[in-house]
Design an enzyme around this catalytic site. Structure first.
Site, PDB file in Angstrom:
ATOM      1  N   ASP A 104     -18.622  -4.060   5.830  1.00 35.29           N
ATOM      2  CA  ASP A 104     -17.685  -2.851   5.863  1.00 35.29           C
ATOM      3  C   ASP A 104     -17.131  -2.890   4.372  1.00 35.29           C
ATOM      4  O   ASP A 104     -17.724  -3.414   3.426  1.00 35.29           O
ATOM      5  CB  ASP A 104     -16.682  -3.442   6.907  1.00 35.29           C
ATOM      6  CG  ASP A 104     -16.046  -2.039   7.570  1.00 35.29           C
ATOM      7  OD1 ASP A 104     -15.112  -1.414   7.187  1.00 35.29           O
ATOM      8  OD2 ASP A 104     -16.573  -1.649   8.775  1.00 35.29           O
ATOM      9  N   LYS A 125     -22.055   3.261   7.923  1.00 40.33           N
ATOM     10  CA  LYS A 125     -20.637   3.714   8.698  1.00 40.33           C
ATOM     11  C   LYS A 125     -19.890   4.419   7.795  1.00 40.33           C
ATOM     12  O   LYS A 125     -19.479   4.273   6.790  1.00 40.33           O
ATOM     13  CB  LYS A 125     -20.043   2.598   8.814  1.00 40.33           C
ATOM     14  CG  LYS A 125     -18.744   2.518   9.822  1.00 40.33           C
ATOM     15  CD  LYS A 125     -18.021   1.094  10.089  1.00 40.33           C
ATOM     16  CE  LYS A 125     -16.637   1.341  10.325  1.00 40.33           C
ATOM     17  NZ  LYS A 125     -15.848   0.078  10.707  1.00 40.33           N
ATOM     18  N   ASP A 131     -16.774   6.343   7.229  1.00 41.06           N
ATOM     19  CA  ASP A 131     -15.327   6.222   7.583  1.00 41.06           C
ATOM     20  C   ASP A 131     -14.476   7.410   6.787  1.00 41.06           C
ATOM     21  O   ASP A 131     -14.703   8.257   6.034  1.00 41.06           O
ATOM     22  CB  ASP A 131     -14.916   4.967   6.946  1.00 41.06           C
ATOM     23  CG  ASP A 131     -13.364   4.432   7.854  1.00 41.06           C
ATOM     24  OD1 ASP A 131     -13.128   5.310   8.609  1.00 41.06           O
ATOM     25  OD2 ASP A 131     -13.173   3.332   7.791  1.00 41.06           O
ATOM     26  N   MET A 132     -13.458   7.666   7.377  1.00 42.21           N
ATOM     27  CA  MET A 132     -12.429   8.926   6.665  1.00 42.21           C
ATOM     28  C   MET A 132     -11.028   8.368   7.224  1.00 42.21           C
ATOM     29  O   MET A 132     -10.624   8.371   8.386  1.00 42.21           O
ATOM     30  CB  MET A 132     -12.894  10.061   7.528  1.00 42.21           C
ATOM     31  CG  MET A 132     -12.405  11.383   6.857  1.00 42.21           C
ATOM     32  SD  MET A 132     -10.619  11.831   7.643  1.00 42.21           S
ATOM     33  CE  MET A 132     -10.651  13.512   6.810  1.00 42.21           C
ATOM     34  N   ASN A 133     -10.198   7.841   6.280  1.00 39.22           N
ATOM     35  CA  ASN A 133      -8.963   7.135   6.693  1.00 39.22           C
ATOM     36  C   ASN A 133      -7.747   7.717   6.342  1.00 39.22           C
ATOM     37  O   ASN A 133      -6.745   7.149   6.351  1.00 39.22           O
ATOM     38  CB  ASN A 133      -8.809   5.991   6.099  1.00 39.22           C
ATOM     39  CG  ASN A 133      -9.999   4.894   6.818  1.00 39.22           C
ATOM     40  OD1 ASN A 133      -9.918   4.732   7.845  1.00 39.22           O
ATOM     41  ND2 ASN A 133     -10.766   4.407   6.115  1.00 39.22           N
ATOM     42  N   ASP A 192     -10.023   1.260  16.367  1.00 37.94           N
ATOM     43  CA  ASP A 192      -9.812   0.080  15.802  1.00 37.94           C
ATOM     44  C   ASP A 192      -9.107  -1.059  16.739  1.00 37.94           C
ATOM     45  O   ASP A 192      -9.144  -2.214  16.197  1.00 37.94           O
ATOM     46  CB  ASP A 192      -8.924   0.281  14.487  1.00 37.94           C
ATOM     47  CG  ASP A 192      -9.459   0.819  13.333  1.00 37.94           C
ATOM     48  OD1 ASP A 192     -10.702   0.731  13.163  1.00 37.94           O
ATOM     49  OD2 ASP A 192      -8.668   1.114  12.390  1.00 37.94           O
TER      50      ASP A 192
HETATM   51  C1  DGJ Z   1     -10.947   1.718   9.088  1.00 35.21           C
HETATM   52  C2  DGJ Z   1     -12.064   1.697  10.274  1.00 35.21           C
HETATM   53  O1  DGJ Z   1     -11.384   2.173  11.435  1.00 35.21           O
HETATM   54  C3  DGJ Z   1     -12.085   0.124  10.159  1.00 35.21           C
HETATM   55  O2  DGJ Z   1     -13.215  -0.219  11.179  1.00 35.21           O
HETATM   56  C4  DGJ Z   1     -12.695  -0.313   8.778  1.00 35.21           C
HETATM   57  O3  DGJ Z   1     -13.770   0.297   8.713  1.00 35.21           O
HETATM   58  C5  DGJ Z   1     -11.640   0.156   8.017  1.00 35.21           C
HETATM   59  N1  DGJ Z   1     -11.361   1.581   8.032  1.00 35.21           N
HETATM   60  C6  DGJ Z   1     -12.067  -0.193   6.351  1.00 35.21           C
HETATM   61  O4  DGJ Z   1     -11.240   0.199   5.575  1.00 35.21           O
END
Ligand code: DGJ
Length: 708
Positions: A345, A455, A457-459, A527
């Site tokens: 990750d 994977k 992602d987009m946070n 999460d």
């Molecule tokens: C948010 C994701 O939902 C997690 O599973 C993980 O990948 C983190 N970001 C990593 O920064």
């Protein structure tokens, strides 16, 4: 697609297995919705297209008509699908029928009805594709400017669904927050309007773009349900509107908030697909129809035809502390218990030692991986697993080489702060140079390394959505251009690296929608990996989306909810109801726990085709009592598996009983824990006792037809 057309009365009837959808053109040229419900055999069963409700001189008929694609113009006051401004500043659109055609397709034919403005050079092509075996209709619109001068679109939805005139309706929808995604809400619909939406730039967790309407009495097994979901990962809205004439309409598409689209002469704007369905078989049948449609027609082929591998993800084990040695230790443990895909990750790139730096610098960190990723990948492969990796390509930390070199690549406004969230900013994916950078960095990563899984992602949600160096008239297009750019980049990567599977993730489950599912093989559900909380999240998810695409990790005990430890079996049973992953720190697990995990992974491999591909039945809801029970049945009804989880035991109540579903009544089945074979009828109508007595008791029950 079975399509009946009566030229004389200008009515169409689309026929599914159990559903009909009717529409027609009235004497004024308006395209009217006529019917959506249980199957009608003949076009003549449809209402007369010219019947209308006439109320009074105070109530214009435009609003009482059920229009297929209402435009804002004249005396129309309900939610329009289209609002346009023409070059002479006329802001009134009048759409009438022009023609129709059938597009023959490999999977399904498509009816296209073309509407035209009565004066201006504007066409709207309404596309209807019906998948008869699933009773699902896909709709989208293509808005075409056939003139010279630009037209500004201020609202351009995918379509409006209508329910029959009715006295009582109820809306079911999914809402939540981070670590509480896809919770089920049900509200009585009263006159007025309810909008579920995202204005955050991504799909969002606050609402999911799925809805279901029933008459207030449907349950899992019976009742009429009209339902649908938008295939869009940018700003969206679904508006449910009920008027005093008992007419209910559900309109949806790209959000009109802060939106405009500069449609130049000769150009078209294509809306996202809005998929909808109808069943008399309650929420259960609605879900099963939708799941199967997704597996067959939404998820990317050919990967979707296979089963998802058992995955390990290192996030909860190591967070940003990723290095060759630590990941190798985890990989060895993962391989020993039967994992098939090992995913590292966040934290492997740039100066990514925490969430304050490194995003955007997609090169391997040399301290963590002195010889690049190859030694780890070789090790993973030598252990018999495939390798996967995490990325977050739409983002940048200000503390990164990328941002230092290209501070203008993020959305921003002058005279306003660049608001950081999780210490990061959003790249302007509308910019061709940003798209090129994203594609090239990922293409390089996938070309230089043996990677089978990404994977994505987009946070963070968007803020200050400015793109001031773009022409003024396209600046509000960023919301749409971002999602289009994202889709285009993933599509190109898939084309060039067809063996690579993708998972969509967005700070948990903020990117779960049918748009991203067309490009990704699975989605990250939440999460929150607590196995009890997950039962609620997964139940809500399952109303709309299929189990194959639902990634579920087995985490360390008491990881998310301190003081709530759960047994290994309970954690596995909760996660085995989707696509199984392991997310715990395996180096800390006892030998006994690892051994038990090995057992459950082996069991999962035997039944995963039923879970991922079969029909799902929600027998007991976590919302209704202290036991959750979910059953999956293969399409040929010869195999089934049931998961039941209890938490907590209360009031000395007896062990719960369940009545199975979806089996052949006269067939005999072997059932785990039951000595004699029993008939499908007995399992479904007499039921079985789950024999679950303690807190955190759980079990998997296998049901297999006795072979002749
Ligand atoms: C948010 C994701 O939902 C997690 O599973 C993980 O990948 C983190 N970001 C990593 O920064």
């Amino acid at each position: 697609m079975a399509l009946l057309f009566d030229k004389q009365t200008s009515r169409w009837l689309l026929q599914g297995k159990n559903v009909s959808y009717g529409l027609g053109v009235d004497q004024n040229g308006t395209l009217k919705h006529l019917y959506f419900g249980s199957k009608l055999p003949f076009v003549s069963d449809l209402p007369d297209v010219n019947t209308a409700i006439h109320h009074s001189s105070f109530e214009p008929s435009g609003g009482i008509l059920q229009q297929e694609y209402p435009a804002w113009g004249g005396m129309y006051y309900y939610e329009p699908c289209l609002k346009a401004t023409f070059s002479d500043q006329v802001r009134d659109t009048r759409l009438v029928y022009k023609e129709h055609r059938i597009n023959e397709g490999a999977q399904s034919d498509e009816l296209v009805i073309v509407l035209k403005d009565t004066h201006y050079p504007l066409l709207v092509h309404l596309h209807y594709r019906l998948f008869p075996e699933h009773d699902i209709i896909e709709r989208h619109a293509v808005i075409e400017n056939i003139g010279q001068d630009a037209i500004t679109l201020e609202q351009a939805l995918s379509g409006t669904w209508h329910a029959p005139r009715g006295d009582r309706y109820r809306l079911t929808h999914l809402a939540g927050k981070w670590i509480e995604e896809t919770q089920i809400y049900q509200d009585e619909i009263t006159p007025g309007k309810k909008t579920i939406e995202s204005k955050r730039g991504n799909t969002g967790v606050q609402a999911n773009p799925w809805f279901a309407i029933d008459r207030g009495t449907a349950d899992e097994d019976q009742g009429e349900i009209w339902f649908g979901a938008l295939g869009w990962s940018g700003n969206w809205k679904i508006t449910v509107e009920y008027n005093p004439f008992k007419l209910l309409q559900v309109s949806g598409g790209v959000h009109d908030f802060d939106f405009s689209w500069h449609l130049e002469g000769g150009k078209s704007f294509q809306t996202p697909v809005f998929s909808g369905g109808y069943t008399r078989g309650g929420f259960g049948q609605a879900s099963r129809n939708f799941h199967q449609y997704q597996r067959e027609h939404v998820l990317p082929k050919p990967i979707a035809d296979g089963v998802r591998p058992v995955l390990y993800n290192s996030w909860e084990a190591t967070y940003f502390d990723v290095n060759e040695q630590g990941q190798t230790a985890l990989a060895e443990k993962a391989a020993a218990i039967g994992v098939e895909l090992f995913v590292i990750d966040d934290g492997w790139f740039g100066e990514r030692h925490h969430d304050r730096a490194g995003l955007g610098d997609w090169t391997v960190n040399p301290e963590k991986f002195p010889n690049g990723l190859k030694p780890l990948i070789d090790k993973v492969e030598s252990l018999g697993m495939k390798f996967g990796i995490w990325v977050e390509p739409e983002m940048v930390n200000p503390d990164s080489e990328l941002y230092r070199n290209h501070p203008d690549w993020v959305y921003h406004f002058p005279n306003r702060p660049r608001t950081e969230s999780r210490n990061q900013l959003v790249l302007n994916v509308g910019k061709p140079e940003v798209q090129a950078f994203m594609f090239e960095s990922l293409d390089k990563l996938l070309s230089e390394n043996s990677i089978y899984f990404v994977k994505w992602d987009m946070n963070r949600s968007f803020s200050e959505p400015g793109w001031l160096d773009a022409p003024k008239e396209i600046q509000k297009e960023i919301w749409v251009r971002h999602a289009q750019g994202l889709y285009d980049i993933i599509a190109r990567l898939r084309e060039k690296h067809p063996h690579v599977a993708f998972e969509a993730c967005s700070g948990g489950g903020a990117r779960i929608d049918l748009g991203i599912m067309r490009l990704t093989d699975e989605v990250w559900t939440s999460d929150n990996t607590d196995p009890y909380d997950r039962l609620y999240i997964q139940e809500g998810y399952s109303l709309a989306y299929n189990a194959q695409a639902m990634m579920c990790w087995v985490a360390d005990s008491a990881k998310w909810v301190k003081n709530r430890p759960t047994p290994v079996a309970y954690r596995f049973h909760s996660s085995m109801m989707g696509s199984l992953g392991i997310g715990g720190n395996l180096t800390q697990w006892s030998e006994e726990d690892l051994e038990e995990s090995r057992h459950w992974i082996a069991e999962y491999k035997l039944i995963r085709h039923i879970v991922q591909k079969g029909n799902q039945y929600r027998l007991l809801s976590p919302r209704a009592g202290n036991t959750t029970a979910v059953q999956y049945v293969s399409h040929d009804q010869t195999e089934s598996v049931l998961f039941a989880l209890k938490y907590p035991q209360k009031f000395g109540n007896p062990s719960p009983k369940v009545y199975l579903r979806g089996l052949k009544e006269d067939a005999l089945y072997n059932v785990t824990d039951i000595e004699e074979p029993v008939s499908g009828s007995a399992l479904m109508f007499r039921g079985i006792d789950l024999n679950l007595y303690d807190d955190n008791a759980s079990k998997m029950i296998k049901i297999n037809e006795v072979k002749a």
